[in-house]
Design a protein around this motif. Structure first.
Motif, PDB file in Angstrom:
ATOM      1  N   UNK A  50       0.847  -1.178   0.000  1.00  0.00           N
ATOM      2  CA  UNK A  50       0.000   0.000   0.000  1.00  0.00           C
ATOM      3  C   UNK A  50       0.883   1.229   0.000  1.00  0.00           C
ATOM      4  N   UNK A  51       0.299   2.376   0.124  1.00  0.00           N
ATOM      5  CA  UNK A  51      -1.120   2.577   0.399  1.00  0.00           C
ATOM      6  C   UNK A  51      -1.964   2.452  -0.861  1.00  0.00           C
ATOM      7  N   UNK A  52      -3.233   2.119  -0.655  1.00  0.00           N
ATOM      8  CA  UNK A  52      -4.171   2.068  -1.765  1.00  0.00           C
ATOM      9  C   UNK A  52      -4.700   3.485  -2.001  1.00  0.00           C
ATOM     10  N   UNK A  53      -4.872   3.823  -3.264  1.00  0.00           N
ATOM     11  CA  UNK A  53      -5.433   5.118  -3.652  1.00  0.00           C
ATOM     12  C   UNK A  53      -6.514   4.864  -4.697  1.00  0.00           C
ATOM     13  N   UNK A  54      -7.168   5.916  -5.112  1.00  0.00           N
ATOM     14  CA  UNK A  54      -8.184   5.769  -6.163  1.00  0.00           C
ATOM     15  C   UNK A  54      -7.552   5.381  -7.496  1.00  0.00           C
ATOM     16  N   UNK A  96      -4.563  -0.122   4.369  1.00  0.00           N
ATOM     17  CA  UNK A  96      -3.566   0.941   4.361  1.00  0.00           C
ATOM     18  C   UNK A  96      -3.954   1.890   3.234  1.00  0.00           C
ATOM     19  N   UNK A  97      -4.616   2.973   3.611  1.00  0.00           N
ATOM     20  CA  UNK A  97      -5.132   3.919   2.636  1.00  0.00           C
ATOM     21  C   UNK A  97      -4.257   5.138   2.473  1.00  0.00           C
ATOM     22  N   UNK A  98      -4.174   5.593   1.240  1.00  0.00           N
ATOM     23  CA  UNK A  98      -3.440   6.822   0.948  1.00  0.00           C
ATOM     24  C   UNK A  98      -4.269   8.039   1.337  1.00  0.00           C
ATOM     25  N   UNK A 139       2.092  -3.599   3.805  1.00  0.00           N
ATOM     26  CA  UNK A 139       1.014  -4.287   3.089  1.00  0.00           C
ATOM     27  C   UNK A 139      -0.199  -3.402   2.844  1.00  0.00           C
ATOM     28  N   UNK A 140      -0.935  -3.706   1.807  1.00  0.00           N
ATOM     29  CA  UNK A 140      -2.133  -2.957   1.444  1.00  0.00           C
ATOM     30  C   UNK A 140      -3.321  -3.330   2.326  1.00  0.00           C
ATOM     31  N   UNK A 141      -3.395  -4.607   2.748  1.00  0.00           N
ATOM     32  CA  UNK A 141      -4.560  -5.110   3.483  1.00  0.00           C
ATOM     33  C   UNK A 141      -4.125  -6.143   4.511  1.00  0.00           C
ATOM     34  N   UNK A 142      -4.772  -6.121   5.657  1.00  0.00           N
ATOM     35  CA  UNK A 142      -4.636  -7.173   6.662  1.00  0.00           C
ATOM     36  C   UNK A 142      -6.037  -7.595   7.055  1.00  0.00           C
TER      37      UNK A 142
END
Length: 154
Positions: A50-54, A96-98, A139-142
């Protein structure tokens, strides 16, 4: 059809059950309920980061969700056997968000879909999705999972 047959039909493979990266156990069983420790979207020696973004490609988000769900199923299989899982009760996703990202629930959708595809109606679960400032190894997700074990199987 067995759970393994269902996984094969879906084109999904269980990874080797991951070992804890700290002082905890992968699954705790109490009162016929299995509590799965957080599973980060690790692939091989790496992690879907991550982070994840649009702007994060949908395929990356899909892979992160499926990876976490399959890792959770792998440790459940090791602990009690997938055929002994009666239903998935609850899924909690840490995303994990941007900066400015708000679609946390959509990131957890792919993981939820794995449980529904594998267990049918018994895979439908309550859920929460929480945005966080970071996760282990970036990581992006847990994912945490709570599942009911068939009576007499634990």
């Amino acid at each position: 059809m067995s759970i393994r047959d269902t996984l094969r039909a879906l084109g999904l493979d269980l990874p080797q059950a991951p070992s804890p990266k700290g002082d905890y156990v992968p699954v705790t069983i109490y009162g016929g309920v299995a509590y799965v420790s957080g599973q980060v979207c690790r692939v091989g020696e790496g992690v879907i980061s991550g982070p994840v973004t649009d702007q994060t490609p949908a395929q990356v988000v899909l892979q992160a969700g499926q990876t976490c769900a399959l890792r959770a199923l792998s440790v459940l299989d090791q602990a009690v056997g997938l055929e002994n899982i009666e239903r998935i009760l609850f899924v909690r996703g840490f995303v994990y968000g941007g900066e400015g990202f708000q679609r946390f629930s959509s990131v957890v959708d792919a993981a939820s879909q794995v449980f529904i595809d594998v267990f049918g109606e018994h895979g439908r679960h309550a859920r929460s999705a929480v945005g966080v400032a970071g996760l282990p190894s970036g990581g992006l997700l847990e994912l945490e999972v709570t599942a009911v074990i068939r009576p007499g199987a634990s």
